[in-house]
Design an enzyme around this catalytic site. Structure first.
Site, PDB file in Angstrom:
ATOM      1  N   CYS A  59       0.760  -1.239  -0.233  1.00  0.00           N
ATOM      2  CA  CYS A  59      -0.521  -0.081   0.345  1.00  0.00           C
ATOM      3  C   CYS A  59       0.538   1.354  -0.111  1.00  0.00           C
ATOM      4  O   CYS A  59       2.723   1.181   0.629  1.00  0.00           O
ATOM      5  CB  CYS A  59      -0.930  -0.139   1.096  1.00  0.00           C
ATOM      6  N   GLU A  61       0.357   3.752   1.697  1.00  0.00           N
ATOM      7  CA  GLU A  61       0.366   4.296   2.784  1.00  0.00           C
ATOM      8  C   GLU A  61       1.891   4.116   3.295  1.00  0.00           C
ATOM      9  O   GLU A  61       2.714   4.733   4.175  1.00  0.00           O
ATOM     10  CB  GLU A  61      -0.497   4.311   4.149  1.00  0.00           C
ATOM     11  N   CYS A 100      -6.652   0.891   4.695  1.00  0.00           N
ATOM     12  CA  CYS A 100      -7.197  -0.383   4.879  1.00  0.00           C
ATOM     13  C   CYS A 100      -6.895  -1.076   5.980  1.00  0.00           C
ATOM     14  O   CYS A 100      -5.791  -0.304   6.707  1.00  0.00           O
ATOM     15  CB  CYS A 100      -6.513  -1.315   3.160  1.00  0.00           C
ATOM     16  N   CYS A 103      -3.079  -1.126   7.142  1.00  0.00           N
ATOM     17  CA  CYS A 103      -2.214   0.426   6.823  1.00  0.00           C
ATOM     18  C   CYS A 103      -2.729   0.968   8.320  1.00  0.00           C
ATOM     19  O   CYS A 103      -2.154   1.894   9.001  1.00  0.00           O
ATOM     20  CB  CYS A 103      -2.391   1.025   6.002  1.00  0.00           C
TER      21      CYS A 103
END
Length: 140
Positions: A59, A61, A100, A103
């Site tokens: 991801c 992030e 998500c 994250c």
């Protein structure tokens, strides 16, 4: 959930994430961008890394936090992620997306006092990671 109104710094952070994913978007490679504001005020912006085997995708992030930590930063202010539409989508709007679950855990581990910008009921707001992950897993 307790939410705060966005300020000019938050809008700049969203724009940094949008600029990064706009510049680097590729079908099946990168469709999410993120930006994190460090406690120093500096911004690190990144894209996610897609993989054909989904469990090895990373991801945006996570990449932003990893980049910051890898460069010696440990204090974070605010993070945001945005999603670029795929090339076959009619709506071309880049939108803020919520982190998500993985994250959320990562943000909480590395930036427990961090704010997160997200869309709630069609409105952009920010809240603490603690609000998004109220009963965080601990090893003890």
């Amino acid at each position: 959930m307790k939410v705060l109104e966005l300020n000019q710094h938050d809008l700049e952070l969203i724009e940094a994430a949008k600029q990064k994913i706009t510049a680097l978007y590729e079908d099946d490679k990168h469709h999410v961008g993120a930006a994190i504001r460090l406690a120093t005020g500096e911004i690190i912006s990144t894209v996610h890394i897609e993989a054909y085997i989904g469990r090895v995708a990373v991801c945006a992030e996570a990449i932003a936090i990893g980049s910051a930590v890898s460069n010696g930063y440990k204090s974070f202010d605010t993070i945001v992620a945005v999603r670029h539409p795929y090339s076959d989508e009619e709506d071309r709007t880049i939108r803020v997306v919520s982190p998500c679950g993985m994250c959320r855990e990562l943000i909480s581990d590395y930036a427990p006092n961090c704010y997160v910008i997200l869309e709630v009921d069609g409105r952009l707001v920010k809240t603490t990671i603690g609000e998004l992950l109220p009963l965080k897993y601990t090893r003890r």
